[in-house]
Design a protein around this motif. Sequence first.
Motif, PDB file in Angstrom:
ATOM      1  N   PHE A 109       0.834  -1.196   0.000  1.00 54.07           N
ATOM      2  CA  PHE A 109       0.000   0.000   0.000  1.00 54.07           C
ATOM      3  C   PHE A 109       0.873   1.251   0.000  1.00 54.07           C
ATOM      4  O   PHE A 109       1.842   1.321   0.762  1.00 54.07           O
ATOM      5  CB  PHE A 109      -0.900   0.035   1.249  1.00 54.07           C
ATOM      6  N   GLU A 113      -2.217   5.950   1.233  1.00 52.54           N
ATOM      7  CA  GLU A 113      -3.331   5.020   1.436  1.00 52.54           C
ATOM      8  C   GLU A 113      -3.388   4.560   2.890  1.00 52.54           C
ATOM      9  O   GLU A 113      -4.454   4.496   3.493  1.00 52.54           O
ATOM     10  CB  GLU A 113      -3.172   3.817   0.509  1.00 52.54           C
ATOM     11  N   THR A 116      -4.731   7.279   5.108  1.00 55.46           N
ATOM     12  CA  THR A 116      -6.182   7.431   4.944  1.00 55.46           C
ATOM     13  C   THR A 116      -6.934   6.309   5.655  1.00 55.46           C
ATOM     14  O   THR A 116      -7.943   6.544   6.329  1.00 55.46           O
ATOM     15  CB  THR A 116      -6.556   7.434   3.454  1.00 55.46           C
ATOM     16  N   ARG A 117      -6.432   5.098   5.522  1.00 52.23           N
ATOM     17  CA  ARG A 117      -7.137   3.962   6.133  1.00 52.23           C
ATOM     18  C   ARG A 117      -7.037   3.996   7.651  1.00 52.23           C
ATOM     19  O   ARG A 117      -8.023   3.710   8.349  1.00 52.23           O
ATOM     20  CB  ARG A 117      -6.575   2.653   5.585  1.00 52.23           C
ATOM     21  N   GLN A 187     -11.997   4.794  -1.954  1.00 51.61           N
ATOM     22  CA  GLN A 187     -10.829   4.407  -2.741  1.00 51.61           C
ATOM     23  C   GLN A 187     -10.203   5.623  -3.418  1.00 51.61           C
ATOM     24  O   GLN A 187      -8.970   5.794  -3.428  1.00 51.61           O
ATOM     25  CB  GLN A 187     -11.224   3.374  -3.791  1.00 51.61           C
ATOM     26  N   GLY A 190      -8.316   7.738  -0.904  1.00 51.28           N
ATOM     27  CA  GLY A 190      -6.992   7.186  -0.637  1.00 51.28           C
ATOM     28  C   GLY A 190      -6.018   7.478  -1.761  1.00 51.28           C
ATOM     29  O   GLY A 190      -4.833   7.749  -1.514  1.00 51.28           O
ATOM     30  N   GLU A 191      -6.497   7.449  -2.995  1.00 51.33           N
ATOM     31  CA  GLU A 191      -5.627   7.737  -4.140  1.00 51.33           C
ATOM     32  C   GLU A 191      -5.131   9.177  -4.099  1.00 51.33           C
ATOM     33  O   GLU A 191      -3.947   9.446  -4.334  1.00 51.33           O
ATOM     34  CB  GLU A 191      -6.399   7.476  -5.437  1.00 51.33           C
ATOM     35  N   ALA A 194      -2.520   9.492  -1.342  1.00 50.80           N
ATOM     36  CA  ALA A 194      -1.231   8.910  -1.739  1.00 50.80           C
ATOM     37  C   ALA A 194      -0.462   9.860  -2.654  1.00 50.80           C
ATOM     38  O   ALA A 194       0.749  10.053  -2.509  1.00 50.80           O
ATOM     39  CB  ALA A 194      -1.459   7.571  -2.434  1.00 50.80           C
ATOM     40  N   ARG A 305     -11.756  -1.898   3.879  1.00 50.27           N
ATOM     41  CA  ARG A 305     -10.422  -1.357   3.573  1.00 50.27           C
ATOM     42  C   ARG A 305      -9.457  -1.600   4.723  1.00 50.27           C
ATOM     43  O   ARG A 305      -8.280  -1.887   4.508  1.00 50.27           O
ATOM     44  CB  ARG A 305     -10.544   0.140   3.264  1.00 50.27           C
TER      45      ARG A 305
END
Length: 555
Positions: A109, A113, A116-117, A187, A190-191, A194, A305
């Motif tokens: 990951f 990401e 964020t998770r 998702q 998270g992108e 990143a 996630r």
Amino acid sequence: MRAGDRLVVETVRRGGPWPGVLAVTTLAGAAGELALPYVMGRAVDALVTAQPGAVSWLIGCAGVTAVVALCESFGVWARGASGAHAAARLRRGILRHVLGVGQAMTRRFPAGELVTRAGLNAEETARAPEAVAGTLGLLVPTLGALVALTLIDPLLTLALGVGLVLILLVLRSFLRVTTTMAGDYQQVQGEIAARLLDALEGARTIASAGTGAEEARRILGPLPRLRAHGLRMWRANATAGVQAGLVVPLLEVAVLAVGGFLLAAGELTVGELYAAARYAVLGAALSTSLGYLGGLARARSAAGRLADVLAVPSGPHGGRALPAGSGTVEFRGVSAPGLSVGDLVIPGGTVTAVVGRSGSGKSLLSALAARLAEPDRGTVLLDGVPLAELDRAALRRAVSCAFERPVLVGDTIGEAIGLGLDDDSGVPAAARAARADTFIRRLPDGYATSLALTPLSGGERQRIGLARAFARGERLLVLDDATSSLDTITERQVGRALTAESHGRTRLVVAHRLATAARADLVVWLEDGVVRAQGPHHELWADPCYRAVFGVEES
């Protein structure tokens, strides 16, 4: 059951006392709402027929209303406390797992990401207790309304039941669709995170190239997709709200119509008709659970996630301690993606340099020796004990590492060097070995100087990282390009300290400089992910290909 749903259940079950408090206040409030129509209906009948107990029923109405209001107040407090407790527990668990897995996690990951998770997605998952309790809080009055209407007249129950079936179908479809949409939205979040973190790490490069505007566009490139997913969730919520909203008035009209016929037939009193109308409203309140179901959908997708992160396996640890030894490292049939070590022995107490061109596997070999990476095949042993069988604490006492770009952790310079040590008395000696003691003592508070407020050059950071490694590692010291930012004089001083002050431990050094390899007792030469040769530097120097590794060409 999916892994994400299991995590949601675990979050609710292990939420401490707060989900229980939330459940009690929700159920008590729901019971009060169920009791209120009955009490009010009895009060209406008593007033209409001039019964002497009318005042008592009115007082009962006030009391039940007060209980409902009190439960709602405690529920708001419990929802906040429950979410905070669950989020803290989830974040601690995710962080422990991410840091425990190490490089295998960051290869799977991107850093953004993971942030964020562990942050936003953990918080969304933590709202699961609130969503579950809120949904149950609406379900209880609905079931109670069905029972109450059955006691009044079964025909009223039939009228309410038909409407509730339609509402449940709408809610079921909404939960399924919204869970998928929320996952797509998260998702893209998270992108973007990143991309932003990558840009922040390269901020100097971007500034020097003058490409800030282009980089901003690259970071925000997924925004249209984020907007599209957000609009889809909004439309799904609006559509479900309209569908449920259309059913609710029809349901209430149906119950009132049936009740009207029963009143005209003399089978219901005015108070019972009023209670039936109120119970119809309570039963239809299930349609207002869209907000809770939306929260549950986001919690389920966010938990999925988090479950993906937790599914990355961490290397198991045994319970064995190290026997007496000098730090002998053995590779037995070891291979990993991009590297084949085979059988290799690094004698205890020696300095071994690992050399090779860029991409030959030097860092991976050092990571395998320190158990920062796991081999696909074979076993790595320290003093005859497989690393996987060592107790975690024993392993980290025995092996220490220093890296090219050390991350310094702690409030002060001294804490950064003595990280994880029970006794920091050896910190100054480790700093002297790393040639860091002199500049540290020139700082305003010496070793007690705040790390966050101290600007450090790349070389100073490396020396503190080296001191941290020197302070630990009772058997094995692994240096992965840990002197690359040092000036020539300091590098030579550190190199001499490294070779002269063994303290009975093995030193494995990823080397790029000729002088480092020349000072080593043994050199492991890697080429294209394979151990091409091993031996003393002066013997390998006879091979022109070995000399070419250091840029020495044939004349």
